[in-house]
Scaffold this active site. Sequence first.
Site, PDB file in Angstrom:
ATOM      1  N   HIS A 313      -6.093  -8.634 -32.149  1.00 30.34           N
ATOM      2  CA  HIS A 313      -4.901  -9.573 -32.318  1.00 30.34           C
ATOM      3  C   HIS A 313      -3.428  -9.102 -32.151  1.00 30.34           C
ATOM      4  O   HIS A 313      -3.601  -7.653 -32.069  1.00 30.34           O
ATOM      5  CB  HIS A 313      -4.839 -10.433 -33.570  1.00 30.34           C
ATOM      6  CG  HIS A 313      -4.904  -9.299 -34.968  1.00 30.34           C
ATOM      7  ND1 HIS A 313      -3.621  -9.207 -35.448  1.00 30.34           N
ATOM      8  CD2 HIS A 313      -5.743  -9.021 -35.680  1.00 30.34           C
ATOM      9  CE1 HIS A 313      -3.639  -8.246 -36.423  1.00 30.34           C
ATOM     10  NE2 HIS A 313      -5.131  -8.185 -36.703  1.00 30.34           N
ATOM     11  N   CYS A 331      -8.846  -4.362 -38.128  1.00 24.77           N
ATOM     12  CA  CYS A 331      -8.755  -5.047 -36.742  1.00 24.77           C
ATOM     13  C   CYS A 331      -8.264  -4.208 -35.825  1.00 24.77           C
ATOM     14  O   CYS A 331      -7.780  -3.168 -36.036  1.00 24.77           O
ATOM     15  CB  CYS A 331      -7.923  -6.143 -36.976  1.00 24.77           C
ATOM     16  SG  CYS A 331      -8.579  -7.476 -38.079  1.00 24.77           S
TER      17      CYS A 331
END
Length: 385
Positions: A313, A331
């Site tokens: 992301h 992440c």
Amino acid sequence: MTLTAALSACSGGSGAPGSAGGGSGDAAAPAVPAPAIKISPATGSAKVRPDKTVVVTAANGQLEEVTVQVGGETIEGDFDATRTKWTSKQPLKPSSRYTVSARATGEGGPATATSRFTTLKPKVGLEVVDVTPGIKGETVGVGMPIMVRFNAPVQDKAAVEQALEVDAEKPVKGAWRWIDDKFVIYRTAKYWPAHQKVKFTAHLTGVKAGQDTYGVEDHSTTIKIGAAWISSVSTRTHMMVVRRDGKVVKTMKISAGKATTREYTTTSGIHLTMERGNPVTMISPGKKEGDPGYYKEVVNHAVRISNSGEYVHGAPWSVGSQGRANVSHGCINAHPNDAKWYYDNYHRGDVVKIVGTDRALEWNNGWGFWQMPFSKWQQGSALES
């Protein structure tokens, strides 16, 4: 008198019943019976099990034609080598009325026969309730499995698995693995060859899946496999390289999990992209506001790669660390522009290979199925054992 007796003797000839005959060849031949046709199930049969076959036989002749119909549909079958037996090829539909018509020929002349019977209504009718991927018009990646869910528990997994067909334009070895009684997954030994269509069909109609449980309808889905999008991520070099059909199309600086805890350690292994969202709100698992380590972040252009909260992301706050340090909660952080590009080119089932950490992706974490060796994957098949 002598002459009359002689004439009387001659007039009897070989045609007299029971006579030895005189070689004239005009004796009455015994009648040849017409063909005798037998149909099973017999006419009037009710509650016939769907896994039974229709069998038609002929004695004293050969079968010329056999027609089995249900609801305007004709059922296929095969004759034996002598055409004295015909057997249906597929299970019967539950809760249905069948008509069987047969015609045979022989020396005794033609013969016909008909049977009408009904099949039972199962206590449990087995159906496919979901196939993933199954979105109309969707193109998926080369790592995509076929995930099938049923509405009821399957007891005879071998019978049901035998009814599941995968027909690829570019075939590759694969196997089913049962996750539980209602869920089975097909995975290939190697990635799907790119740019093709794969047709999945569940030939469930009439298949006995357990006691009082029969398949009630077939299910078919066509899956479009697109280009081979394979991304390689190194948490040591802090880079992500994206290849399309083997050609590098994007190189991205990234930041991975800071690895201060297991939770904040990015998982290494073969991930598949699962879904995307823009924006996605990320909240620290198992913590509430005010707890140490609590966070709540709204991120843009997020592509999920596991069920343990890992995404690729956009992260404008970590741009300074991207390419040189790991500072995320697990992440893959990327520059907003790079994250948007990846988000825009996303397909479910694209491959993301991550290396460099001591935390391995579990095979059942998200779609981490490629983490299990194929030889072990096959052991979950009801047909392989």
